[in-house]
Write a protein that holds these residues in place. Structure first.
Motif, mmCIF file in Angstrom:
data_model
loop_
_atom_site.group_PDB
_atom_site.id
_atom_site.type_symbol
_atom_site.label_atom_id
_atom_site.label_comp_id
_atom_site.label_asym_id
_atom_site.label_seq_id
_atom_site.Cartn_x
_atom_site.Cartn_y
_atom_site.Cartn_z
ATOM 1 N N PRO A 272 -0.709 8.692 2.262
ATOM 2 C CA PRO A 272 -0.965 7.248 2.379
ATOM 3 C C PRO A 272 0.280 6.427 2.677
ATOM 4 C CG PRO A 272 -1.089 7.961 0.089
ATOM 5 C CD PRO A 272 -1.011 9.206 0.919
ATOM 6 N N ARG A 273 1.445 6.859 2.249
ATOM 7 C CA ARG A 273 2.657 6.059 2.480
ATOM 8 C C ARG A 273 2.999 5.946 3.964
ATOM 9 N NH1 ARG A 273 3.273 8.376 -2.434
ATOM 10 N NH2 ARG A 273 4.052 7.022 -4.106
ATOM 11 N N ARG A 274 2.583 6.924 4.751
ATOM 12 C CA ARG A 274 2.799 6.866 6.188
ATOM 13 C C ARG A 274 1.553 6.365 6.924
ATOM 14 N NH1 ARG A 274 1.813 9.959 10.715
ATOM 15 N NH2 ARG A 274 0.598 11.403 9.448
ATOM 16 N N ALA A 275 0.396 6.878 6.512
ATOM 17 C CA ALA A 275 -0.830 6.609 7.274
ATOM 18 C C ALA A 275 -1.307 5.171 7.132
ATOM 19 C CB ALA A 275 -1.930 7.570 6.826
ATOM 20 N N ILE A 276 -1.252 4.603 5.926
ATOM 21 C CA ILE A 276 -1.815 3.272 5.723
ATOM 22 C C ILE A 276 -1.044 2.191 6.483
ATOM 23 C CG2 ILE A 276 -2.198 1.474 3.986
ATOM 24 C CD1 ILE A 276 -3.254 3.598 2.131
ATOM 25 N N ARG B 281 -9.014 -3.668 3.771
ATOM 26 C CA ARG B 281 -9.876 -2.601 3.269
ATOM 27 C C ARG B 281 -9.277 -1.231 3.534
ATOM 28 N NH1 ARG B 281 -13.453 -6.418 4.878
ATOM 29 N NH2 ARG B 281 -14.052 -5.539 6.885
ATOM 30 N N ILE B 282 -8.352 -1.136 4.496
ATOM 31 C CA ILE B 282 -7.622 0.125 4.666
ATOM 32 C C ILE B 282 -6.815 0.422 3.409
ATOM 33 C CG2 ILE B 282 -5.852 1.311 6.016
ATOM 34 C CD1 ILE B 282 -6.650 -0.440 8.401
ATOM 35 N N ALA B 283 -6.168 -0.624 2.877
ATOM 36 C CA ALA B 283 -5.326 -0.441 1.699
ATOM 37 C C ALA B 283 -6.126 -0.095 0.458
ATOM 38 C CB ALA B 283 -4.501 -1.706 1.444
ATOM 39 N N THR B 284 -7.400 -0.513 0.383
ATOM 40 C CA THR B 284 -8.194 -0.214 -0.807
ATOM 41 C C THR B 284 -8.567 1.262 -0.897
ATOM 42 O OG1 THR B 284 -10.346 -0.627 0.257
ATOM 43 C CG2 THR B 284 -9.205 -2.522 -0.704
ATOM 44 N N LEU B 285 -8.341 2.032 0.162
ATOM 45 C CA LEU B 285 -8.749 3.442 0.197
ATOM 46 C C LEU B 285 -7.582 4.384 -0.082
ATOM 47 C CD1 LEU B 285 -10.919 3.201 3.426
ATOM 48 C CD2 LEU B 285 -11.708 3.060 1.069
ATOM 49 N N GLY B 286 -6.534 3.872 -0.744
ATOM 50 C CA GLY B 286 -5.313 4.650 -0.901
ATOM 51 C C GLY B 286 -5.488 5.998 -1.572
ATOM 52 N N GLU B 287 -6.465 6.128 -2.487
ATOM 53 C CA GLU B 287 -6.654 7.387 -3.188
ATOM 54 C C GLU B 287 -7.347 8.441 -2.331
ATOM 55 O OE1 GLU B 287 -8.622 6.877 -6.890
ATOM 56 O OE2 GLU B 287 -7.218 5.380 -7.640
ATOM 57 N N GLU B 288 -7.912 8.050 -1.191
ATOM 58 C CA GLU B 288 -8.742 8.969 -0.407
ATOM 59 C C GLU B 288 -8.124 9.282 0.957
ATOM 60 O OE1 GLU B 288 -13.072 7.538 -1.008
ATOM 61 O OE2 GLU B 288 -11.792 5.924 -1.749
ATOM 62 N N ALA C 133 0.824 -1.206 0.000
ATOM 63 C CA ALA C 133 0.000 0.000 0.000
ATOM 64 C C ALA C 133 0.862 1.261 0.000
ATOM 65 C CB ALA C 133 -0.929 -0.008 1.202
ATOM 66 N N ALA C 134 1.991 1.215 0.697
ATOM 67 C CA ALA C 134 2.889 2.365 0.700
ATOM 68 C C ALA C 134 3.507 2.589 -0.681
ATOM 69 C CB ALA C 134 3.982 2.165 1.742
#
Length: 393
Positions: free
Chosen positions: A191-195, A180-187, A43-44
């Motif tokens: 994302p590289r830190r938060a996910i 499902r956290i990873a599926t929300l990468g565009e929103e 995801a990152a």
């Protein structure tokens, strides 16, 4: 992740492994940790909608991505229907009206998702706070009643390695959710830190909470009674020194199922969006609402499919089927993370262990679940093959 699974998964796990189900819990936690590490790393590197569908395409090729995406969409659509039915089982009196009420709940939560991810997150916080308070009360009631001591005095009946593996595969159903956290990468901002942080924190909290609830439930009832109960956590509270908490547990289980349903609809819609962008699902599903920024056509389609299922389908045995699809999904994630060269967060040994354990747990699931899952995957792969062979218009 703190959804209906924590209220129902102990019964099938106890049938498979008896008191050794806690070995299955540890095994499921190890597999989940390996999978979470792989998902966070991928995801990152690829902060876009689609999760392992996208990662499989990028690192392994289109067919691997389709395998993961198809398993996620089909398996989680069935799981969403199961969550809706679980909610009304706890919250609505018995009768013919349960299924229509479940369908209305699906439509309402799909409407929340339609309005944007910030509203989904806000409602999730409310549901999580209520369910978390109920589970803390469950742990307090069962532990004060002496559940840990009773469990320590218990002499577990012998269990086969296959039974422990099957329990691990079934309990893994309850952990599934961090993908499902990873599926929300565009929103997601940064994302590289938060996910990665969100995935690891969520998994750590859930593992600890499930261990406390499991010890309280099995210690209060014993493994045989847990295996025989359709609602083991509720039964444990009724047998504890605080049976007056039972109505709250019913409400908490219903809210947990609704919270899981909310997250499922969001995750399925984003995966369908990514698959439609690449032509693996009908391309209209790739439309994004100009105001709310969500895949609104996919959200409507998912909501309609789930609402239809709850009106006609009997999904009481969905746990094994869902575990099959999710474990295949994560097997692809581990393989993709193994192949990843840039942005690695963990050694390849972690991903190799995750891949091996996913395949092992798949093989140990009930035969009916494996057969149904294999059939669904075969239909999907055959459908994609036929579509790809058609000449362009």
């Amino acid at each position: 992740m703190i959804g209906a699974g924590v209220f129902v998964v102990w019964a099938p796990a106890a049938r498979a492994a008896g008191a050794w189900l806690f070995a299955g819990l540890v095994l499921a936690a190890v597999v989940a940790w390996c999978n979470a590490t792989s998902s966070a790393q991928l995801a990152a590197r690829y902060p876009s909608a689609g999760g392992t569908y996208l990662y499989g395409r990028e690192e392994l090729g289109p067919w691997w991505g389709f395998l993961a995406g198809w398993g996620f969409v089909v398996g989680k659509t069935a799981s969403a229907a199961a969550m809706a039915l679980t909610a009304v089982t706890y919250l609505v009196p018995d009768g013919w009206w349960q299924r229509p009420v479940a369908a209305l709940a699906v439509v309402a939560l799909a409407g929340v998702n339609y309005r944007g991810i910030t509203r989904t997150a806000a409602l999730t916080r409310v549901l999580l706070a209520a369910v978390g308070a109920v589970l803390v009360a469950v742990v307090a009631a069962t532990w004060l009643g002496g559940a840990p001591g009773a469990l320590a005095r218990l002499e577990p009946a012998p269990a086969t390695p296959a039974g422990v593996l099957q329990a691990g595969g079934l309990i893994f159903f309850a952990f599934a959710g961090y993908a499902r956290i990873a599926t929300l990468g565009e929103e997601v901002r940064d994302p590289r830190r938060a996910i990665p942080r969100a995935i690891w924190i969520a998994l750590g909290v859930v593992v600890v909470l499930y261990a406390f609830v499991g010890i309280g439930t099995v210690g209060t009832l014993g493994p045989d009674a847990v295996a025989a109960s359709p609602a083991p956590v509720l039964a444990a509270v009724e047998a504890s020194p605080a049976p007056w908490l039972a109505p709250a547990v019913r409400v908490g289980a219903g809210l947990a199922a609704l919270g899981a349903l909310l997250g499922l609809i969001a995750g399925i819609g984003r995966t369908a969006l990514a698959m439609a962008r690449h032509g693996d699902l009908p391309r209209p599903l790739a439309a994004v609402h100009p105001r709310f920024g969500v895949p609104h056509v996919a959200e409507v389609a998912v909501g309609a499919a789930v609402a239809g299922l709850v009106l006609v389908a009997d999904l009481r045995e969905v746990i094994g089927f869902s575990s099959f699809g999710v474990l295949v999904y994560y097997a692809v994630a581990n393989l993709a993370a193994w192949r990843q060269r840039e942005g690695r967060l963990a050694p390849r040994a972690v991903q190799g262990l995750g891949l091996a354990l996913c395949l092992l747990l798949v093989a140990a699931l009930p035969v009916a679940s494996v057969a149904a899952g294999a059939a669904v995957f075969a239909v999907g792969l055959a459908g994609r093959l036929l579509v790809r062979r058609r000449p362009p218009r």
